[in-house]
Scaffold this motif. Structure first.
Motif, PDB file in Angstrom:
ATOM      1  N   ASP A  98      -4.530   5.090 -10.221  1.00  0.00           N
ATOM      2  CA  ASP A  98      -5.539   5.354 -11.251  1.00  0.00           C
ATOM      3  C   ASP A  98      -6.412   6.556 -10.892  1.00  0.00           C
ATOM      4  OD1 ASP A  98      -7.440   4.705 -13.486  1.00  0.00           O
ATOM      5  OD2 ASP A  98      -8.756   4.345 -11.781  1.00  0.00           O
ATOM      6  N   TRP A  99      -6.831   6.635  -9.637  1.00  0.00           N
ATOM      7  CA  TRP A  99      -7.719   7.727  -9.227  1.00  0.00           C
ATOM      8  C   TRP A  99      -7.003   9.072  -9.326  1.00  0.00           C
ATOM      9  CZ3 TRP A  99     -12.506   8.043  -9.644  1.00  0.00           C
ATOM     10  CH2 TRP A  99     -13.340   8.825  -8.833  1.00  0.00           C
ATOM     11  N   THR A 100      -5.698   9.092  -9.027  1.00  0.00           N
ATOM     12  CA  THR A 100      -4.926  10.327  -9.151  1.00  0.00           C
ATOM     13  C   THR A 100      -4.707  10.677 -10.617  1.00  0.00           C
ATOM     14  OG1 THR A 100      -3.827   9.835  -7.050  1.00  0.00           O
ATOM     15  CG2 THR A 100      -2.839  11.534  -8.421  1.00  0.00           C
ATOM     16  N   ASN A 101      -4.509   9.678 -11.467  1.00  0.00           N
ATOM     17  CA  ASN A 101      -4.430   9.942 -12.903  1.00  0.00           C
ATOM     18  C   ASN A 101      -5.733  10.546 -13.416  1.00  0.00           C
ATOM     19  OD1 ASN A 101      -1.839   8.948 -12.968  1.00  0.00           O
ATOM     20  ND2 ASN A 101      -2.402   6.963 -13.850  1.00  0.00           N
ATOM     21  N   THR A 102      -6.846  10.044 -12.890  1.00  0.00           N
ATOM     22  CA  THR A 102      -8.156  10.601 -13.251  1.00  0.00           C
ATOM     23  C   THR A 102      -8.241  12.066 -12.837  1.00  0.00           C
ATOM     24  OG1 THR A 102      -9.264   8.456 -13.093  1.00  0.00           O
ATOM     25  CG2 THR A 102     -10.634  10.414 -12.825  1.00  0.00           C
ATOM     26  N   ALA A 103      -7.779  12.357 -11.609  1.00  0.00           N
ATOM     27  CA  ALA A 103      -7.758  13.747 -11.152  1.00  0.00           C
ATOM     28  C   ALA A 103      -6.867  14.597 -12.044  1.00  0.00           C
ATOM     29  CB  ALA A 103      -7.279  13.806  -9.700  1.00  0.00           C
ATOM     30  N   GLY A 104      -5.744  14.024 -12.489  1.00  0.00           N
ATOM     31  CA  GLY A 104      -4.856  14.756 -13.372  1.00  0.00           C
ATOM     32  C   GLY A 104      -5.491  15.071 -14.705  1.00  0.00           C
ATOM     33  N   ALA A 105      -6.226  14.106 -15.250  1.00  0.00           N
ATOM     34  CA  ALA A 105      -6.909  14.336 -16.524  1.00  0.00           C
ATOM     35  C   ALA A 105      -7.962  15.431 -16.389  1.00  0.00           C
ATOM     36  CB  ALA A 105      -7.547  13.041 -17.005  1.00  0.00           C
ATOM     37  N   LEU A 106      -8.713  15.405 -15.295  1.00  0.00           N
ATOM     38  CA  LEU A 106      -9.729  16.438 -15.082  1.00  0.00           C
ATOM     39  C   LEU A 106      -9.075  17.796 -14.858  1.00  0.00           C
ATOM     40  CD1 LEU A 106     -12.671  17.247 -14.779  1.00  0.00           C
ATOM     41  CD2 LEU A 106     -12.540  16.600 -12.354  1.00  0.00           C
ATOM     42  N   VAL A 122      -6.566   2.192  -1.510  1.00  0.00           N
ATOM     43  CA  VAL A 122      -5.300   2.877  -1.730  1.00  0.00           C
ATOM     44  C   VAL A 122      -4.316   1.943  -2.426  1.00  0.00           C
ATOM     45  CG1 VAL A 122      -3.334   3.977  -0.584  1.00  0.00           C
ATOM     46  CG2 VAL A 122      -5.662   4.434   0.218  1.00  0.00           C
ATOM     47  N   SER A 123      -4.315   0.675  -2.035  1.00  0.00           N
ATOM     48  CA  SER A 123      -3.364  -0.285  -2.596  1.00  0.00           C
ATOM     49  C   SER A 123      -3.569  -0.524  -4.080  1.00  0.00           C
ATOM     50  CB  SER A 123      -3.485  -1.626  -1.857  1.00  0.00           C
ATOM     51  OG  SER A 123      -3.127  -1.495  -0.507  1.00  0.00           O
ATOM     52  N   ASP A 124      -4.820  -0.491  -4.533  1.00  0.00           N
ATOM     53  CA  ASP A 124      -5.108  -0.901  -5.907  1.00  0.00           C
ATOM     54  C   ASP A 124      -5.543   0.227  -6.838  1.00  0.00           C
ATOM     55  OD1 ASP A 124      -4.540  -3.618  -5.439  1.00  0.00           O
ATOM     56  OD2 ASP A 124      -6.532  -3.926  -4.589  1.00  0.00           O
ATOM     57  N   GLN A 125      -6.113   1.299  -6.311  1.00  0.00           N
ATOM     58  CA  GLN A 125      -6.664   2.317  -7.203  1.00  0.00           C
ATOM     59  C   GLN A 125      -6.138   3.739  -6.999  1.00  0.00           C
ATOM     60  OE1 GLN A 125      -9.032  -0.080  -5.995  1.00  0.00           O
ATOM     61  NE2 GLN A 125      -8.979  -1.090  -7.983  1.00  0.00           N
ATOM     62  N   MET A 185       0.828  -1.201   0.000  1.00  0.00           N
ATOM     63  CA  MET A 185       0.000   0.000   0.000  1.00  0.00           C
ATOM     64  C   MET A 185       0.865   1.253   0.000  1.00  0.00           C
ATOM     65  SD  MET A 185      -2.666   1.356   2.911  1.00  0.00           S
ATOM     66  CE  MET A 185      -1.303   1.688   4.052  1.00  0.00           C
ATOM     67  N   LEU A 186       1.872   1.286   0.874  1.00  0.00           N
ATOM     68  CA  LEU A 186       2.745   2.456   0.972  1.00  0.00           C
ATOM     69  C   LEU A 186       3.520   2.672  -0.327  1.00  0.00           C
ATOM     70  CD1 LEU A 186       4.086   1.849   4.594  1.00  0.00           C
ATOM     71  CD2 LEU A 186       2.365   3.527   3.876  1.00  0.00           C
ATOM     72  N   GLU A 187       3.908   1.590  -0.964  1.00  0.00           N
ATOM     73  CA  GLU A 187       4.634   1.718  -2.230  1.00  0.00           C
ATOM     74  C   GLU A 187       3.742   2.281  -3.332  1.00  0.00           C
ATOM     75  OE1 GLU A 187       6.095  -2.256  -2.662  1.00  0.00           O
ATOM     76  OE2 GLU A 187       8.003  -1.801  -1.659  1.00  0.00           O
ATOM     77  N   GLN A 188       2.439   2.006  -3.263  1.00  0.00           N
ATOM     78  CA  GLN A 188       1.514   2.587  -4.238  1.00  0.00           C
ATOM     79  C   GLN A 188       1.372   4.091  -4.030  1.00  0.00           C
ATOM     80  OE1 GLN A 188      -0.145   1.166  -7.075  1.00  0.00           O
ATOM     81  NE2 GLN A 188       1.650  -0.078  -6.544  1.00  0.00           N
ATOM     82  N   VAL A 189       1.382   4.525  -2.788  1.00  0.00           N
ATOM     83  CA  VAL A 189       1.354   5.964  -2.522  1.00  0.00           C
ATOM     84  C   VAL A 189       2.601   6.608  -3.098  1.00  0.00           C
ATOM     85  CG1 VAL A 189       1.256   7.747  -0.744  1.00  0.00           C
ATOM     86  CG2 VAL A 189      -0.023   5.618  -0.437  1.00  0.00           C
ATOM     87  N   ARG A 190       3.746   5.978  -2.877  1.00  0.00           N
ATOM     88  CA  ARG A 190       4.994   6.517  -3.419  1.00  0.00           C
ATOM     89  C   ARG A 190       4.962   6.551  -4.942  1.00  0.00           C
ATOM     90  NH1 ARG A 190       7.849  10.096  -2.764  1.00  0.00           N
ATOM     91  NH2 ARG A 190       8.044   9.539  -0.547  1.00  0.00           N
ATOM     92  N   ALA A 191       4.471   5.495  -5.574  1.00  0.00           N
ATOM     93  CA  ALA A 191       4.393   5.470  -7.035  1.00  0.00           C
ATOM     94  C   ALA A 191       3.509   6.596  -7.555  1.00  0.00           C
ATOM     95  CB  ALA A 191       3.861   4.122  -7.505  1.00  0.00           C
TER      96      ALA A 191
END
Length: 475
Positions: A245-253, A239-242, A179-185
């Motif tokens: 993606d959810w931040t990429n969605t925020a970036g697109a918007l 947090v671990s799985d999405q 999970m923490l590594e996904q936050v870092r990514a």
């Protein structure tokens, strides 16, 4: 049918919530803070050590006083703050418990005033010594929270990774590290090569490292943005799985909004408005075992209220325009928050909603009744009425957005339709265009059908038997 709520990734394992942590548990002393002197012995009075921050311990006790804790954080010596920090576990359980206890007693506006009254040296000491507290205390400026949470993330990652493979390893450590590594990514920009992931800087404005984890990443500057959009996810988001993606969605918007802000700003006076989009994963969303009631939505609504109150407090002298854009189960969560009487926003969009807990858009605290709903033709969740009134019926009173695509009436570009449950935030769709304009306060430019409060709507089908053709009429 329920798999329609999965957004790109698959079904996550049902999270295990660890038991609550009490700060009075004895632990081995943590390593000294990087760059800090080793704390000296505690001051002594009458032959006994004086606990300078005893008011910040025992957070579950009925006698715990958040005001006393904040006062002691203000007045304690720097060495005393470091000694206190050394008693907290580095992986974040204690910080989460302390933040929750303080947040229950101290409203964000008071926390904002407390932070504002601190001197620069004291702010530096606290942000360095207890980053998990400073980074998640609503009312503290977001730039400070981002810096503190990045350190908190580093500390927690080091602590958990260091246990794996040793006698101290805990059963949930591998999942927690992942999970923490996904936050870092998410923060490292490793996803910037993904189309439509957004180009603006990312800021970690909330982080709970206790499984299943909670986080909020902002694309754009939340301290200064003129227009802020908060994205609330639905079921099966973790947090671990999405989070990526959810931040990429925020970036697109964010990029879509910035483009429209520039385009529309050319014809008006003043500078082009700035925007920030929050990928908010601040609550535990349900999975296939616990989606059927509102327990998680109610707890999530309390967290959402806190985040919105924190934004109001942090930006009290320079209020932004705030929109909440909520998907699926998150839309129900949003209706709970915005019918509580605690918070209000400027715009609300309910996307693919399984139902509102109030029957009328007028019952929601949205300034100017700027409420919108979207239901794709092939979305089996929208229109189900599983948790209450269907926001996409005329009787609810929201503007029902057109989702079918077509030609942009302003730019002439072709727009794709958003027909399925996971299409609403897809780049290039009419839906994303509408979301961008609503977030900027230009809802008049979107294509939709005005609501008709009081008009009887069609009887809502049951979620387990709804078919795509049952909701096809919406487009």
């Amino acid at each position: 049918m329920l798999s329609a709520s999965v957004h790109l990734a698959g079904v996550a394992d049902a999270p295990t919530v660890p038991s609550a942590t009490v700060l009075t548990v004895d632990r081995p002393a943590a390593a000294p803070l990087v760059g800090a002197s080793v704390p000296g012995p505690a001051p002594v009075r009458d032959g006994r050590a004086v606990p300078e921050l005893d008011g910040c311990r025992g957070v579950e006790a009925t006698t715990f006083s958040a005001e006393a804790c904040l006062d002691q954080l203000t007045r304690a010596s720097s060495a005393g703050v470091e000694r206190f920090a050394a008693t907290l576990d580095a992986d974040g359980d204690d910080a989460a418990a302390l933040v929750a206890a303080v947040g229950e007693q101290v409203p964000p506006e008071d926390a904002a005033a407390w932070w504002s009254d601190l001197g620069d040296d004291r702010r530096t000491v606290l942000a360095h010594a207890v980053p998990g507290v400073v980074g998640n205390l609503e009312g503290v400026p977001y730039s400070v929270r981002d810096t503190a949470n990045r350190q908190f993330l580093r500390d927690a990652t080091t602590a958990v990774a260091g246990r794996i493979g040793s006698d101290a390893e805990q059963p949930e450590d591998p999942r927690r590290l992942a999970m923490l590594e996904q936050v870092r990514a998410t923060l490292d920009g490793a996803t910037h090569d993904v189309p439509f992931a957004g180009t603006a800087d990312r800021h970690l404005v909330a982080l709970d490292t206790v499984l299943p984890g909670r986080a909020a990443v902002t694309v754009g500057d939340l301290d200064t943005a003129d227009d802020v959009s908060v994205l609330v996810p639905g079921m099966l988001f973790t947090v671990s799985d999405q989070l990526v993606d959810w931040t990429n969605t925020a970036g697109a918007l964010h990029d879509e909004q910035a483009t429209w802000a520039t385009l529309l700003g050319r014809s008006g006076p003043g500078p082009v408005p700035t925007v920030a989009v929050v990928a908010w994963m601040g609550y535990q969303t349900p999975d296939l075992t616990n989606f059927y009631d509102l327990g998680l939505a109610q707890r999530g609504a309390a967290h959402l209220e806190g985040a919105l109150e924190g934004l109001d407090a942090a930006r009290a002298d320079d209020e932004p325009r705030v929109s909440v854009m909520a998907h699926s189960y998150g839309s129900t969560t949003a209706t709970i928050a915005l019918s509580s009487g605690r918070v209000a926003v400027d715009s609300l969009v309910l996307l693919g909603s399984p139902g509102s807990v109030v029957p009328d858009a007028g019952d929601l605290a949205v300034r100017g009744t700027d409420v919108y709903a979207a239901a794709g033709s092939f979305d089996p969740v929208a229109g189900s009425g599983f948790f209450g009134a269907d926001p996409a019926t005329a009787a609810f009173g929201a503007v029902v957005l057109h989702m079918g695509g077509g030609s942009d009436t302003v730019t002439g570009r072709a727009l794709a339709g958003a027909l399925g449950h996971n299409d609403y935030f897809r780049a290039g769709t009419e839906s994303m265009r509408s979301l961008a304009l609503i977030g900027l306060g230009h809802g008049v430019l979107v294509d939709g059908r005005a609501g008709d409060p009081g008009r009887d709507g069609p009887e809502a089908p049951v979620l387990t038997v709804v078919r795509p053709q049952d909701v096809y009429f919406r487009d």
